[in-house]
Every structure is written in structure tokens, then in C-alpha cells.
Design a protein around this motif. Structure first.
Motif, mmCIF file in Angstrom:
data_model
loop_
_atom_site.group_PDB
_atom_site.id
_atom_site.type_symbol
_atom_site.label_atom_id
_atom_site.label_comp_id
_atom_site.label_asym_id
_atom_site.label_seq_id
_atom_site.Cartn_x
_atom_site.Cartn_y
_atom_site.Cartn_z
ATOM 1 N N VAL A 25 49.723 32.874 47.269
ATOM 2 C CA VAL A 25 50.082 31.749 46.469
ATOM 3 C C VAL A 25 49.180 30.731 46.688
ATOM 4 N N VAL A 26 48.480 30.489 47.990
ATOM 5 C CA VAL A 26 47.698 29.402 48.379
ATOM 6 C C VAL A 26 46.393 29.652 47.574
ATOM 7 N N ILE A 27 45.896 30.824 47.800
ATOM 8 C CA ILE A 27 44.543 30.947 47.101
ATOM 9 C C ILE A 27 44.495 31.022 45.546
ATOM 10 N N ILE A 28 45.725 31.274 44.744
ATOM 11 C CA ILE A 28 45.775 31.165 43.605
ATOM 12 C C ILE A 28 45.665 29.768 43.071
ATOM 13 N N PHE A 29 46.538 29.002 43.941
ATOM 14 C CA PHE A 29 46.620 27.386 43.678
ATOM 15 C C PHE A 29 45.281 26.782 43.953
ATOM 16 N N ALA A 30 44.429 27.330 44.729
ATOM 17 C CA ALA A 30 43.490 26.680 45.161
ATOM 18 C C ALA A 30 42.284 26.809 44.271
ATOM 19 N N VAL A 31 42.173 28.136 43.913
ATOM 20 C CA VAL A 31 41.086 28.340 42.984
ATOM 21 C C VAL A 31 41.402 27.910 41.553
ATOM 22 N N THR A 32 42.713 27.867 41.160
ATOM 23 C CA THR A 32 43.168 27.350 39.781
ATOM 24 C C THR A 32 42.959 25.788 39.638
ATOM 25 N N LEU A 33 43.173 25.082 40.916
ATOM 26 C CA LEU A 33 43.145 23.625 40.919
ATOM 27 C C LEU A 33 41.658 23.455 40.737
ATOM 28 N N PHE A 34 40.627 23.840 41.506
ATOM 29 C CA PHE A 34 39.282 23.819 41.402
ATOM 30 C C PHE A 34 38.623 23.924 40.206
ATOM 31 N N ALA A 35 39.186 24.988 39.354
ATOM 32 C CA ALA A 35 38.779 24.962 38.182
ATOM 33 C C ALA A 35 39.251 24.319 37.361
ATOM 34 N N ALA A 36 40.573 23.575 37.224
ATOM 35 C CA ALA A 36 40.900 22.560 36.411
ATOM 36 C C ALA A 36 40.102 21.230 36.795
ATOM 37 N N LEU A 37 39.837 20.942 37.960
ATOM 38 C CA LEU A 37 39.397 19.719 38.429
ATOM 39 C C LEU A 37 37.832 19.537 38.172
ATOM 40 N N LYS A 38 37.094 20.771 38.003
ATOM 41 C CA LYS A 38 35.790 20.887 37.613
ATOM 42 C C LYS A 38 35.543 21.235 36.146
ATOM 43 N N GLY A 39 36.630 21.388 35.469
ATOM 44 C CA GLY A 39 36.396 21.678 34.011
ATOM 45 C C GLY A 39 35.872 23.125 33.672
ATOM 46 N N ILE A 40 35.804 24.075 34.429
ATOM 47 C CA ILE A 40 35.682 25.411 34.157
ATOM 48 C C ILE A 40 36.937 26.226 33.645
ATOM 49 N N PRO A 41 36.839 26.663 32.566
ATOM 50 C CA PRO A 41 37.910 27.505 31.653
ATOM 51 C C PRO A 41 37.968 28.609 32.601
ATOM 52 N N ALA A 42 39.357 29.016 32.803
ATOM 53 C CA ALA A 42 39.765 29.995 33.585
ATOM 54 C C ALA A 42 41.139 30.616 33.317
ATOM 55 N N THR A 43 41.043 31.743 33.524
ATOM 56 C CA THR A 43 42.458 32.566 33.254
ATOM 57 C C THR A 43 42.675 33.448 34.463
ATOM 58 N N GLY A 44 43.916 33.182 35.371
ATOM 59 C CA GLY A 44 44.011 34.078 36.511
ATOM 60 C C GLY A 44 45.056 35.078 36.095
ATOM 61 N N LEU A 45 45.109 36.139 36.660
ATOM 62 C CA LEU A 45 45.836 37.272 36.687
ATOM 63 C C LEU A 45 46.288 37.692 37.912
ATOM 64 N N ASP A 46 47.679 38.074 38.151
ATOM 65 C CA ASP A 46 48.410 38.541 39.310
ATOM 66 C C ASP A 46 48.726 39.961 39.024
ATOM 67 N N THR A 47 48.110 40.905 40.004
ATOM 68 C CA THR A 47 48.561 42.101 40.071
ATOM 69 C C THR A 47 48.498 42.884 38.597
ATOM 70 N N THR A 48 47.250 42.778 38.138
ATOM 71 C CA THR A 48 47.085 43.521 36.602
ATOM 72 C C THR A 48 46.406 44.763 36.792
ATOM 73 N N THR A 49 46.561 45.686 35.889
ATOM 74 C CA THR A 49 45.862 47.073 35.977
ATOM 75 C C THR A 49 44.556 46.953 35.033
ATOM 76 N N PHE A 50 43.481 47.215 35.664
ATOM 77 C CA PHE A 50 42.328 47.312 35.045
ATOM 78 C C PHE A 50 41.865 48.749 34.873
ATOM 79 N N ARG A 51 41.853 49.233 33.550
ATOM 80 C CA ARG A 51 41.525 50.768 33.687
ATOM 81 C C ARG A 51 40.184 51.241 32.959
ATOM 82 N N LYS A 52 39.338 52.145 33.373
ATOM 83 C CA LYS A 52 38.672 53.235 32.502
ATOM 84 C C LYS A 52 39.325 54.537 32.608
ATOM 85 N N THR A 53 39.804 54.816 31.478
ATOM 86 C CA THR A 53 40.682 55.925 31.417
ATOM 87 C C THR A 53 39.914 57.346 32.059
#
Length: 211
Positions: free
Chosen positions: A57-85
Motif C-alpha cells: 500500500v505504501v509504495i503504491i501511494f507514494a508512486v501515485t502521489l509523486f505522479a499526481a504532484l508532478k503532472g505525470i500521467p500514470a495508471t497503476g495496476l495491482d497483481t495483473t497478468t501480462f502474457r505472451k501466449t
């Protein structure tokens, strides 16, 4: 396949892609994490410890807060599957798509198909019991997937081992390259403070550091 099923927790097992698909269908049921790389699969039990969850929780909040304050568009994902079949599969604890990629994955997507979409800009693994593997085999996996930056949060020591990645290799960094100005030491201090402060207090401290 039945002989493999007793060995599927937190270790790499030689398996075909078909065996991997059967294993995650039969055993995980959204209760664990799965990886496939170079003809081997690794199934991890879902994290259950307080420390892992708190650092997550702390690391997600910290990264998202930094992105918001610095105006960096960001989308965070929690335990999402990434696949090359048939080739590679992973479920990192946290991933971020940034800037022009922040909205590249459409709403309604299930598994992120890396034959269609790019790999995340930032991948983060929270390591309570998997530190050596996160620093080893998984780092190689993320290098090959062309992730731009990779962090491993060492829960026990409140440390972040961060790498920039390029040309299927990686190099240690002390400041994020995908979030310019974000010092890894600041994030480590936030993790240490979270041991003695509630998260609202840690958030207020981070805000004072980022502004």
C-alpha cells in the motif's frame, strides 16, 4: 501433471505451456500468483503477511502521489497478468503505464496481451519470501519483456533494489528514470516510517518531500 502439483509453491518447475495453463486453471483460482519463463512455471501462494500488505500500500501511494504532484500521467495496476501466449507470463505485485501509455490498456481488458500491448514502464515486486527469485529469474523475465524499470521491495530490510532496463540488461539506479526526481532513498524512508507511523502520517511526510 499430478506429480507436479505437490511442488507448485514458490519454486520453478519444468513444464510445457499446456501444463502451465492447466495448473493455473486447477490450482490458483485467483488465490496466488503465476509466472512462466523459458519452459518453467512458478506458482506462488497469495501474500498473506501484514508487512507485505503494508509495504504494498505504501509504495503504491507514494508512486501515485509523486505522479499526481508532478503532472505525470500514470495508471497503476495491482497483481495483473501480462502474457505472451506460449512464451512468457507474469503477475507482478504492481505495474505502471506512464505518459502516452497511461491509457493504452482499455477498460474491460482481462489478461494484458503483450503481443498486442507494450510491457509496463515500471514493474514492482514486494519481496517478503521471494527476494532471491525477484532479483534473479524474475528480473531476467522483465528484461526480456522490455520493462523500462524494475523495483524489488525488500520487506524485511525496508530497502528497494531498483534497476533501469534496456537491451535485455539492467543496471542499478538510485533515482528513478521513469519518474525523474524520485529518489529511491525517499521511498525507503517512507517504508521505514511506516513501521512506527500510521499510513496517513507517512502520506503527510511524503507530501512534504514531494512538493
Amino acid at each position: 501433471m499430478s506429480q507436479l502439483q505437490t511442488q507448485l509453491t514458490d519454486t520453478w518447475i519444468c513444464a510445457s505451456w499446456q501444463e502451465y495453463e492447466q495448473a493455473i486453471a486447477n490450482l490458483l483460482n485467483d488465490k496466488g500468483k503465476s509466472y512462466y519463463y523459458k519452459g518453467h512455471m512458478r506458482l506462488e501462494m497469495a501474500p498473506v503477511s501484514f508487512d507485505h500488505g503494508q509495504n504494498h500500500v505504501v509504495i503504491i501511494f507514494a508512486v501515485t502521489l509523486f505522479a499526481a504532484l508532478k503532472g505525470i500521467p500514470a495508471t497503476g495496476l495491482d497483481t495483473t497478468t501480462f502474457r505472451k501466449t506460449g512464451i512468457q507470463d507474469c503477475q507482478p505485485d504492481v505495474a505502471y503505464y506512464l505518459r502516452e501509455r497511461a491509457q493504452i490498456i482499455p477498460t474491460g481488458t482481462g489478461i494484458v496481451n503483450l503481443d498486442r500491448y507494450p510491457a509496463p514502464d515500471l514493474v514492482i515486486e514486494i519481496a517478503k519470501t521471494s527476494l532471491l527469485d525477484d532479483l534473479g529469474t524474475k528480473r531476467s523475465l522483465y528484461e526480456e519483456l522490455c520493462v523500462a524499470e524494475y523495483w524489488v521491495v525488500d520487506v524485511q530490510n525496508a530497502q528497494i533494489i531498483a534497476y533501469t532496463m534496456a537491451d535485455q540488461g539492467s543496471k542499478r539506479i538510485q533515482e528513478s528514470q521513469v519518474f525523474p526526481g524520485l529518489a529511491i532513498a525517499t521511498l525507503e524512508e517512507a517504508l521505514r516510517r511506516s513501521r512506527d507511523m500510521n499510513q496517513s502520517q507517512v502520506a503527510a511526510w511524503l507530501l512534504s518531500q514531494f512538493q
